[in-house]
Design an enzyme around this catalytic site. Sequence first.
Site, PDB file in Angstrom:
ATOM      1  N   MET A  69       0.752  -0.997   0.363  1.00  0.00           N
ATOM      2  CA  MET A  69      -0.074  -0.222  -0.087  1.00  0.00           C
ATOM      3  C   MET A  69       0.743   1.193   0.262  1.00  0.00           C
ATOM      4  O   MET A  69       1.494   1.726   0.739  1.00  0.00           O
ATOM      5  CB  MET A  69      -0.649  -0.081   1.017  1.00  0.00           C
ATOM      6  CG  MET A  69      -1.584  -0.699   1.641  1.00  0.00           C
ATOM      7  SD  MET A  69      -3.135  -1.425  -0.103  1.00  0.00           S
ATOM      8  CE  MET A  69      -3.714  -2.563   0.602  1.00  0.00           C
ATOM      9  N   PRO A  70       0.587   1.877  -1.097  1.00  0.00           N
ATOM     10  CA  PRO A  70       2.501   3.432  -1.126  1.00  0.00           C
ATOM     11  C   PRO A  70       1.097   3.736   0.018  1.00  0.00           C
ATOM     12  O   PRO A  70       0.148   4.537  -0.220  1.00  0.00           O
ATOM     13  CB  PRO A  70       1.529   3.267  -2.774  1.00  0.00           C
ATOM     14  CG  PRO A  70       1.462   2.532  -3.327  1.00  0.00           C
ATOM     15  CD  PRO A  70       0.323   1.597  -2.419  1.00  0.00           C
ATOM     16  N   HIS A  71       2.214   5.387   0.190  1.00  0.00           N
ATOM     17  CA  HIS A  71       1.792   6.026   0.918  1.00  0.00           C
ATOM     18  C   HIS A  71       3.031   7.110   0.250  1.00  0.00           C
ATOM     19  O   HIS A  71       3.632   6.608   0.320  1.00  0.00           O
ATOM     20  CB  HIS A  71       2.086   5.882   2.164  1.00  0.00           C
ATOM     21  CG  HIS A  71       1.868   7.199   3.400  1.00  0.00           C
ATOM     22  ND1 HIS A  71       0.890   8.042   3.375  1.00  0.00           N
ATOM     23  CD2 HIS A  71       2.384   8.193   4.102  1.00  0.00           C
ATOM     24  CE1 HIS A  71       0.368   8.796   4.314  1.00  0.00           C
ATOM     25  NE2 HIS A  71       1.902   8.946   4.476  1.00  0.00           N
TER      26      HIS A  71
ATOM     27  N   SER B 125      -2.080   6.486   0.196  1.00  0.00           N
ATOM     28  CA  SER B 125      -2.450   7.505   0.542  1.00  0.00           C
ATOM     29  C   SER B 125      -1.996   8.747   0.233  1.00  0.00           C
ATOM     30  O   SER B 125      -0.065   8.513  -0.031  1.00  0.00           O
ATOM     31  CB  SER B 125      -3.224   7.097   2.331  1.00  0.00           C
ATOM     32  OG  SER B 125      -1.543   6.693   2.435  1.00  0.00           O
TER      33      SER B 125
END
Length: 75
Positions: free
Chosen positions: A1-3, A40
């Site tokens: 999940m890239p942030h 996000s």
Amino acid sequence: MPHFQIKLLEGKTEEQKKQLANEVVKAAQKVIGYGDESFSVTIEDFSYEEWKNQVYPNDIIGRKDILYKEPGYEM
């Protein structure tokens, strides 16, 4: 999940920040994939003095091991 954590000099509008977050996600989706729900983004404002004394030495120059694009300026 890239942030993505984005640090900016203060002065940009909320609309500019929202647009920047959206464009960063779009660019990342083109390169690494994932759906919109996977991303996000946080955006944090700094004064010039904070940038000079905290962000530049600690988060930019001090993190060359993970710096993929160096700035074209020095402080």
